[in-house]
Design a protein around this motif. Sequence first.
Motif, short mmCIF file in Angstrom:
data_model
loop_
_atom_site.label_atom_id
_atom_site.label_comp_id
_atom_site.label_asym_id
_atom_site.label_seq_id
_atom_site.Cartn_x
_atom_site.Cartn_y
_atom_site.Cartn_z
N PRO A 174 0.87 -1.46 -0.39
CA PRO A 174 -0.27 -0.12 0.18
C PRO A 174 1.15 1.33 0.11
N ILE A 175 0.37 2.40 -0.85
CA ILE A 175 1.11 3.48 -0.73
C ILE A 175 0.54 4.35 0.51
N THR A 176 1.24 4.92 1.97
CA THR A 176 0.64 5.41 2.94
C THR A 176 1.13 7.27 2.36
N THR A 177 2.01 7.16 2.53
CA THR A 177 2.52 8.54 2.37
C THR A 177 2.86 8.45 0.75
N PRO A 178 1.74 8.78 0.14
CA PRO A 178 2.61 9.40 -1.20
C PRO A 178 3.49 10.07 -1.95
N ASP A 179 4.25 9.96 -2.22
CA ASP A 179 4.97 10.63 -3.28
C ASP A 179 4.60 11.00 -4.51
N TRP A 180 4.17 11.98 -4.67
CA TRP A 180 3.36 13.26 -5.67
C TRP A 180 4.50 13.75 -6.41
N GLU A 181 5.80 13.95 -6.56
CA GLU A 181 6.50 14.22 -7.32
C GLU A 181 6.93 13.14 -8.40
N ARG A 182 7.05 11.82 -7.38
CA ARG A 182 7.04 10.84 -8.30
C ARG A 182 5.90 10.03 -9.06
N MET A 183 5.41 10.03 -8.50
CA MET A 183 3.69 9.36 -9.19
C MET A 183 3.72 10.55 -10.27
N THR A 184 3.56 11.70 -10.23
CA THR A 184 3.89 12.80 -11.51
C THR A 184 4.37 12.31 -13.02
N GLU A 185 6.05 12.03 -12.26
CA GLU A 185 6.72 11.28 -13.33
C GLU A 185 6.74 9.98 -14.00
N ILE A 186 5.02 9.02 -13.55
CA ILE A 186 5.35 8.38 -14.06
C ILE A 186 4.66 8.09 -14.86
N HIS A 187 2.77 9.24 -14.31
CA HIS A 187 1.75 9.69 -14.65
C HIS A 187 1.72 10.44 -16.72
N THR A 188 3.44 11.30 -16.44
CA THR A 188 3.91 11.90 -17.28
C THR A 188 4.50 10.97 -18.54
N ALA A 189 4.56 9.85 -17.68
CA ALA A 189 5.49 9.13 -18.53
C ALA A 189 5.09 8.58 -19.47
N TRP A 190 3.60 7.89 -18.71
CA TRP A 190 2.75 7.06 -19.40
C TRP A 190 2.14 7.96 -20.06
N GLU A 191 2.33 9.23 -20.38
CA GLU A 191 1.00 10.14 -21.37
C GLU A 191 1.79 9.88 -22.79
N ASP A 192 3.00 10.03 -22.17
CA ASP A 192 3.80 10.10 -23.70
C ASP A 192 3.54 8.75 -24.05
N PHE A 193 3.86 7.50 -23.03
CA PHE A 193 3.53 6.52 -25.05
C PHE A 193 2.11 5.73 -24.56
N HIS A 194 1.70 6.30 -23.90
CA HIS A 194 -0.29 6.12 -24.52
C HIS A 194 -1.20 7.20 -24.92
N GLY A 195 -1.25 8.14 -23.99
CA GLY A 195 -1.70 9.92 -24.95
C GLY A 195 -2.42 9.92 -23.77
N ALA A 196 -3.17 10.98 -24.26
CA ALA A 196 -3.51 12.13 -23.13
C ALA A 196 -4.82 10.61 -22.18
N GLU A 197 -4.54 11.14 -20.94
CA GLU A 197 -6.04 10.25 -20.55
C GLU A 197 -6.76 10.36 -20.62
N ARG A 198 -7.72 9.47 -20.70
CA ARG A 198 -9.46 9.65 -20.77
C ARG A 198 -10.18 10.51 -19.70
N GLY A 199 -11.03 10.39 -19.13
CA GLY A 199 -12.52 10.73 -18.38
C GLY A 199 -13.47 10.73 -18.29
N LEU A 200 -14.75 11.01 -17.59
CA LEU A 200 -16.15 10.94 -17.73
C LEU A 200 -16.39 9.59 -16.87
N THR A 201 -16.24 8.31 -17.34
CA THR A 201 -15.62 7.63 -16.33
C THR A 201 -15.07 6.77 -16.22
N MET A 202 -13.80 7.07 -16.75
CA MET A 202 -12.37 6.95 -16.27
C MET A 202 -11.69 7.59 -15.26
#
Length: 622
Positions: free
Chosen positions: A429-457
């Motif tokens: 479990p992630i009890t103390t989020p490292d938002w900076e690192r999680m943002t880096e992971i999210h940015t890398a994910w978007e670079d590879f998969h494209g912009a994230e989707r929304g509404l019910t996702m």
Amino acid sequence: MNQHIAQASDFARRTLPTVAGGLLLLLLWQKAQTLEWLAVKAAFSDISMLAWGVAALASAASFWAVAQYDVVAHRHLRTGVDSRVARNAGAAAIAVGQTTGFGPAVGAALRWRMMPSLGHATVLKITGFVTLSFFAAWGLIAISVALPVVSGVGWLSLLMFPLGLTATCALLLRTPRLLMLGRRFDLPSVSAFLTLTALAAVDVIFAGTALHVLLPAEIAPSLSVLIAAFTLALGAGMIGGTPGGVGPFELALVTVMPGAASPELAAALIAFRVIYYAIPCVTGAAWALLMPAHSHRQLPPLDAKLTGARAEIGIAAQNDHAAIATLSAEGVALRTPQALTLFLGATEGRLSALLPELRRVARSENRLACLYKLTARDAAEARCAGWHVAPFAVEAVIDPARHALDGPEHRQLRRFLRKAEKEGVTYGPITTPDWERMTEIHTAWEDFHGAERGLTMGRFCPLFLRDKPMFGAWLNGELVAFTSWLQAGDALSLDVLRHTADLPQGTMHGLIQTVIDHARAEGLAEVSLAALPHPSLPKRIADCAGLARFKTSFAPRWRSLYIGAPNALALAICAADIRQGILTPAPLPRSQQDIWDLDALVTPLLGPTPEDVAQHDLVRAG
């Protein structure tokens, strides 16, 4: 320099229609000098009482249609004003405004006089909606129907009108809102525009009929030609900006009618002015001035308890907190540009009791009623109630208590778990989020998969994730993947899943397995790995082979999900609307006020701390 150009352009836009209308009025005055007014008087006297009566009834039907524009406007803005009150105010405002000239300004003043509790801003929005939507519907009818009929190729309208209507509806479906000057303007829904177009057609048909019965048979063209000519003349009068369209309206009519400037035509036009403009104007002004001001019913405040059984309600609320509607019967619904969509999960045979309420609330907002992610049992119940239902997704569901890694169905999963373990990947479990690192992971994910989707996702935002269960995967002490979940009842549903591009094989399998083990320890009954498009859908939509193989490795139970609407056309529009909302979601909140409003709706906390707000702004800026 640009400012002077803008001022000159604004001045021209405001004055040119009035100048043009004045010139046309002058031309009409010159034509009127050639008339024999004694003959006009005689022709006026020859109009029968039957013609007056039919013209009055046709005029009343026309005004009923244009007054309905206000009803549609109030529903669009969700003012809570009763339809009868909105219709009466609209009829009075339009009757006086179109006769006196400067229709929008006069109409807004009368609407505010009759409904002061709405406030100036809302009244101006209603007036703007009525004016612009009427011009849009009138323009469609004038170009695709009236012009071909007047030109003698009426058959062409049978092709042009359906094409024009379809193209406009497709545009509204594709672009339901506009962003101008930093503000969002919601356009009419497809169902609203269809209603507005039908009302505009009823308006010009009955108004043209009123003029037709006042004309002598010997000079009157066919009813269809006169209605088409009236439609074009009506537009000329509105654009001219003169009181009642005097000048442009008459000149446009005499141009397309035989016997131009004849005493009989002049008498009919005067009679039409009396029956269609003067009498409604006096009646509307009297109604607006003598009737007491209406205090509109305030809409009930939004219920902050999200009681829907499906986790997507919480996701949708986060993506656009203004999109949640409360139903008085049970649960909550999702408001998208075209639809009001009910998420309930299994209702145990109680769905049919909710359908009338859903349709009523949807209609009150110019939206289509929709049922989304129905179970098979509820889909059958909806069909029995006369709704159109179709499968659209399959959901991967796991029972944690029965999920065991032994057995041939989990052979592939075991192989991937061993690979990740061999590489030294750890989970928890992630009890103390490292938002900076999680943002880096999210940015890398978007670079590879494209912009994230929304509404019910689910979408990545620390504001959304901070109070949700989150689990991570670490390699050599560094976070390389994480996932968040939503809990609805005794079920966990997948929310956000992000990872770097160079993961060891089996990392994501191990991360999901960790969540399943956690759910078993907590005594939860279900873990949902979210849904995939139904195999019956077109390949370009349903082709998710890689994701399907990943989920299949957990040997889930595949649960069919259904979408439903009152009829086949509504079902197609709702499905397209939801898909559009997923592919092009509303922007995440950017202002601090948006964050506080959103947080009050979707979290049990009193509000974000200053650190939360600062961190959120940092993430969005990055």
